[in-house]
Design an enzyme around this catalytic site. Structure first.
Site, PDB file in Angstrom:
ATOM      1  N   HIS A 239      48.545  35.927  35.732  1.00  0.00           N
ATOM      2  CA  HIS A 239      48.295  36.123  37.160  1.00  0.00           C
ATOM      3  C   HIS A 239      46.928  36.754  37.413  1.00  0.00           C
ATOM      4  CE1 HIS A 239      52.402  35.375  38.805  1.00  0.00           C
ATOM      5  NE2 HIS A 239      52.768  35.687  37.559  1.00  0.00           N
TER       6      HIS A 239
ATOM      7  N   CYS B 124      51.604  30.559  37.201  1.00  0.00           N
ATOM      8  CA  CYS B 124      52.957  30.896  36.765  1.00  0.00           C
ATOM      9  C   CYS B 124      53.959  29.842  37.266  1.00  0.00           C
ATOM     10  CB  CYS B 124      53.311  32.311  37.232  1.00  0.00           C
ATOM     11  SG  CYS B 124      54.727  33.032  36.344  1.00  0.00           S
TER      12      CYS B 124
ATOM     13  N   GLU C 251      45.309  36.897  40.148  1.00  0.00           N
ATOM     14  CA  GLU C 251      45.289  37.550  41.466  1.00  0.00           C
ATOM     15  C   GLU C 251      45.726  39.008  41.391  1.00  0.00           C
ATOM     16  OE1 GLU C 251      49.574  36.139  41.115  1.00  0.00           O
ATOM     17  OE2 GLU C 251      47.581  35.493  40.426  1.00  0.00           O
TER      18      GLU C 251
END
Length: 224
Positions: A199, A89, A201
């Site tokens: 994302h 990002c 994660e």
């Protein structure tokens, strides 16, 4: 494999990345402050991660100030020597600003911040072709580059992920931001600098109802 996660003023996904890598993927993680310079504890088999967020408040342009931080000078040198770097990002935006990756991230085509799950398909020949569900959260995520650069990325197999539908097909209707050719992630020609707007994660733990993000780290770094 060690991961260093750079923390800038305004980073808000640094803890998310560190938690996913350490607790969900059982990797060694070292936080790195933006004012420091030392990367001597890392080698080419390790990876430096630039997390998502709003580094320096996204003043001027997203990533434009972070690009000049002391740590980024070391990251650029690390990458130029073959070390692995991943930008997520805001990290993608910083990598483009730093010149480690081509192109730029523009305002979303709908001119609104987008925060939702999207579908991705791995386009690199080395990546698996399964469709992944990964969250996005950005206002400037529309990847853009000149026609010459886009053609080179496509020809050199540097597009890592594209926004798609459940069948793995892609067109502008399936992109959350209007990105050129539905590009969600790219790498450099040397294949040691990677970046993506979604994302992974945030999708590594079953408690979150989604572990597709683990596949991203596996695809990029061959970790389990």
């Amino acid at each position: 494999m060690k991961f260093g996660v750079v923390v800038f003023p305004g980073s808000n996904c640094d803890r998310d990345v560190m938690d996913a890598l350490k607790n969900d993927l059982q990797q060694q993680v070292i936080p790195l402050w933006h004012k420091d310079r030392d990367l001597s504890m890392f080698n080419k088999q390790d990876c430096i991660v630039l997390p998502g967020g709003f580094s320096f408040g996204d003043y001027l342009r997203c990533g434009a100030i972070a690009r000049f931080s002391p740590m980024m000078q070391s990251v650029i040198e690390f990458a130029n020597k073959g070390g692995k770097v991943l930008g997520i990002c805001n990290g993608f935006q910083i990598l483009c600003e730093s010149g480690l990756l081509p192109g730029v991230l523009l305002r979303n085509s709908n001119m609104q911040f987008v925060c939702k799950n999207v579908l991705l398909i791995g386009e690199n020949k080395k990546e698996k072709k399964n469709v992944l569900k990964i969250p996005v959260a950005h206002g400037e995520g529309r990847y853009y580059a000149s026609e010459e650069v886009i053609n080179k990325l496509e020809k050199e197999d540097q597009v890592l992920y594209r926004y798609c539908n459940t069948a793995g097909l892609f067109n502008v209707d399936y992109s959350p931001n209007g990105s050129t050719n539905n590009i969600a992630g790219i790498c450099n020609k040397e294949r040691n600098v990677f970046a993506m707007m979604p994302h992974p994660e945030r999708a590594c733990n079953s408690l979150l109802g989604n572990t597709d993000g683990r596949q991203v780290f596996l695809d990029l770094f061959s970790i389990n």
